[in-house]
Design a protein around this motif. Structure first.
Motif, PDB file in Angstrom:
ATOM      1  N   SER A  71       8.843  12.671   9.456  1.00 53.48           N
ATOM      2  CA  SER A  71       7.557  13.400   9.101  1.00 53.48           C
ATOM      3  C   SER A  71       6.208  12.575   9.257  1.00 53.48           C
ATOM      4  CB  SER A  71       7.405  13.395   7.397  1.00 53.48           C
ATOM      5  OG  SER A  71       8.767  13.980   7.005  1.00 53.48           O
ATOM      6  N   ARG A  72       5.235  13.110   9.874  1.00 48.38           N
ATOM      7  CA  ARG A  72       4.103  12.643  10.177  1.00 48.38           C
ATOM      8  C   ARG A  72       3.345  12.118   9.056  1.00 48.38           C
ATOM      9  NH1 ARG A  72       2.525  13.684  15.687  1.00 48.38           N
ATOM     10  NH2 ARG A  72       0.590  12.491  14.876  1.00 48.38           N
ATOM     11  N   ARG A  73       2.519  10.837   9.461  1.00 50.21           N
ATOM     12  CA  ARG A  73       1.799  10.481   8.450  1.00 50.21           C
ATOM     13  C   ARG A  73       0.537  11.422   8.069  1.00 50.21           C
ATOM     14  NH1 ARG A  73      -1.614   4.810   8.758  1.00 50.21           N
ATOM     15  NH2 ARG A  73      -2.660   4.820   6.638  1.00 50.21           N
ATOM     16  N   VAL A  74       0.038  11.201   7.000  1.00 48.96           N
ATOM     17  CA  VAL A  74      -1.368  12.070   6.648  1.00 48.96           C
ATOM     18  C   VAL A  74      -2.408  10.832   6.120  1.00 48.96           C
ATOM     19  CG1 VAL A  74      -2.253  13.685   4.884  1.00 48.96           C
ATOM     20  CG2 VAL A  74       0.169  13.968   5.716  1.00 48.96           C
ATOM     21  N   PHE A  75      -3.454  11.105   6.717  1.00 48.09           N
ATOM     22  CA  PHE A  75      -4.348   9.904   6.347  1.00 48.09           C
ATOM     23  C   PHE A  75      -5.185  10.663   5.474  1.00 48.09           C
ATOM     24  CE2 PHE A  75      -3.232   9.243  10.578  1.00 48.09           C
ATOM     25  CZ  PHE A  75      -3.203   7.689  10.537  1.00 48.09           C
ATOM     26  N   THR A  76      -5.421   9.727   4.328  1.00 49.56           N
ATOM     27  CA  THR A  76      -6.123  10.309   2.951  1.00 49.56           C
ATOM     28  C   THR A  76      -7.240   9.278   2.657  1.00 49.56           C
ATOM     29  OG1 THR A  76      -4.530   9.162   1.303  1.00 49.56           O
ATOM     30  CG2 THR A  76      -4.022  11.585   1.965  1.00 49.56           C
ATOM     31  N   SER A  77      -8.130   9.504   1.659  1.00 51.46           N
ATOM     32  CA  SER A  77      -9.096   8.575   1.370  1.00 51.46           C
ATOM     33  C   SER A  77      -8.410   7.236   0.501  1.00 51.46           C
ATOM     34  CB  SER A  77     -10.015   9.112   0.481  1.00 51.46           C
ATOM     35  OG  SER A  77      -9.410   9.636  -0.812  1.00 51.46           O
ATOM     36  N   PRO A  78      -8.851   6.235   0.739  1.00 51.37           N
ATOM     37  CA  PRO A  78      -8.228   5.120  -0.023  1.00 51.37           C
ATOM     38  C   PRO A  78      -8.438   5.063  -1.570  1.00 51.37           C
ATOM     39  CG  PRO A  78     -10.270   4.387   1.129  1.00 51.37           C
ATOM     40  CD  PRO A  78     -10.085   5.963   1.565  1.00 51.37           C
ATOM     41  N   MET A  79      -7.277   4.741  -2.187  1.00 49.93           N
ATOM     42  CA  MET A  79      -7.389   4.600  -3.651  1.00 49.93           C
ATOM     43  C   MET A  79      -8.190   3.545  -3.970  1.00 49.93           C
ATOM     44  SD  MET A  79      -3.922   6.078  -4.595  1.00 49.93           S
ATOM     45  CE  MET A  79      -4.016   5.928  -6.457  1.00 49.93           C
ATOM     46  N   ALA A 113       0.821  -1.157   0.077  1.00 50.38           N
ATOM     47  CA  ALA A 113      -0.167   0.084   0.129  1.00 50.38           C
ATOM     48  C   ALA A 113       0.837   1.303  -0.010  1.00 50.38           C
ATOM     49  CB  ALA A 113      -0.952  -0.145   1.163  1.00 50.38           C
ATOM     50  N   THR A 114       0.252   2.434  -0.598  1.00 44.78           N
ATOM     51  CA  THR A 114       1.019   3.583  -0.485  1.00 44.78           C
ATOM     52  C   THR A 114       0.717   4.489   0.592  1.00 44.78           C
ATOM     53  OG1 THR A 114       1.455   3.276  -2.994  1.00 44.78           O
ATOM     54  CG2 THR A 114       1.588   5.561  -1.952  1.00 44.78           C
ATOM     55  N   CYS A 163       9.890  19.956   3.143  1.00 47.89           N
ATOM     56  CA  CYS A 163       9.916  19.431   1.744  1.00 47.89           C
ATOM     57  C   CYS A 163       8.475  19.402   1.083  1.00 47.89           C
ATOM     58  CB  CYS A 163      10.575  18.173   1.453  1.00 47.89           C
ATOM     59  SG  CYS A 163      12.247  18.298   2.106  1.00 47.89           S
ATOM     60  N   GLY A 164       7.410  18.991   2.137  1.00 47.29           N
ATOM     61  CA  GLY A 164       5.991  18.602   1.575  1.00 47.29           C
ATOM     62  C   GLY A 164       5.662  17.157   1.778  1.00 47.29           C
ATOM     63  N   PRO A 165       4.532  17.058   0.953  1.00 47.35           N
ATOM     64  CA  PRO A 165       4.209  15.491   0.711  1.00 47.35           C
ATOM     65  C   PRO A 165       5.267  14.505   0.172  1.00 47.35           C
ATOM     66  CG  PRO A 165       2.910  16.710  -0.710  1.00 47.35           C
ATOM     67  CD  PRO A 165       3.637  17.631  -0.040  1.00 47.35           C
ATOM     68  N   PHE A 166       5.237  13.339   0.695  1.00 49.79           N
ATOM     69  CA  PHE A 166       5.774  12.259  -0.088  1.00 49.79           C
ATOM     70  C   PHE A 166       5.407  11.080   0.314  1.00 49.79           C
ATOM     71  CE2 PHE A 166       8.143  12.844   3.905  1.00 49.79           C
ATOM     72  CZ  PHE A 166       8.279  11.349   4.437  1.00 49.79           C
ATOM     73  N   ASP A 167       5.472   9.945  -0.603  1.00 48.54           N
ATOM     74  CA  ASP A 167       4.734   8.690  -0.332  1.00 48.54           C
ATOM     75  C   ASP A 167       5.650   7.496   0.161  1.00 48.54           C
ATOM     76  OD1 ASP A 167       2.554   9.713  -1.349  1.00 48.54           O
ATOM     77  OD2 ASP A 167       2.690   9.305  -3.291  1.00 48.54           O
ATOM     78  N   VAL A 168       5.357   6.703   0.749  1.00 45.92           N
ATOM     79  CA  VAL A 168       5.972   5.263   1.265  1.00 45.92           C
ATOM     80  C   VAL A 168       5.332   4.235   0.956  1.00 45.92           C
ATOM     81  CG1 VAL A 168       7.272   4.245   3.116  1.00 45.92           C
ATOM     82  CG2 VAL A 168       7.365   6.822   2.921  1.00 45.92           C
ATOM     83  N   ARG A 169       6.062   3.288   0.284  1.00 51.43           N
ATOM     84  CA  ARG A 169       5.097   1.935   0.129  1.00 51.43           C
ATOM     85  C   ARG A 169       5.468   0.899   1.096  1.00 51.43           C
ATOM     86  NH1 ARG A 169       2.418   1.102  -4.376  1.00 51.43           N
ATOM     87  NH2 ARG A 169       3.078  -1.309  -4.488  1.00 51.43           N
ATOM     88  N   ARG A 170       4.456   0.308   1.561  1.00 51.10           N
ATOM     89  CA  ARG A 170       4.699  -0.719   2.803  1.00 51.10           C
ATOM     90  C   ARG A 170       3.723  -1.822   2.744  1.00 51.10           C
ATOM     91  NH1 ARG A 170       8.625  -0.081   6.156  1.00 51.10           N
ATOM     92  NH2 ARG A 170       9.517   2.232   6.460  1.00 51.10           N
TER      93      ARG A 170
END
Ligand SMILES: [Zn+2]
Length: 93
Positions: A36-44, A2-3, A11-18
């Motif tokens: 950096s703290r995790r940002v909760f977003t809607s699932p894709m 998942a991303t 630096c702004g937002p970035f993605d991590v795949r785990r």
């Protein structure tokens, strides 16, 4: 996999795949290394394409309530019968 999205203050937002369920509350930034703290977003979630959804609904409806037709559809009708009376004398297939 998942991303998960994180936001670095610099630096702004970035993605991590785990793997699913293994997201950490904080990740080091790719650019500067700050935590950096995790940002909760809607699932894709991907939607079913409209044509496929319509075909699936028709298939499901046909299993319980098959369509009944009273006549041959116009597209499947053969040519109109001939008006020539001699054609009636020809042998039938
Ligand atoms: Zn950063």
């Amino acid at each position: 996999m998942a991303t998960y999205q994180y936001r670095c203050a610099e630096c702004g937002p970035f993605d991590v795949r785990r793997p699913i369920g293994e997201a950490r509350p904080e990740e080091p930034c790719d650019g500067c290394g700050h935590r950096s703290r995790r940002v909760f977003t809607s699932p894709m979630l991907t939607r079913t394409p409209a044509a496929l959804a319509q075909a699936l609904r028709a298939q499901e409806a046909g299993a319980y309530e098959p369509r009944v037709v009273g006549e041959v559809p116009a597209a499947r009708r053969g040519p109109a019968p001939s008006a020539d009376p001699r054609h009636a004398l020809l042998p039938k297939p």
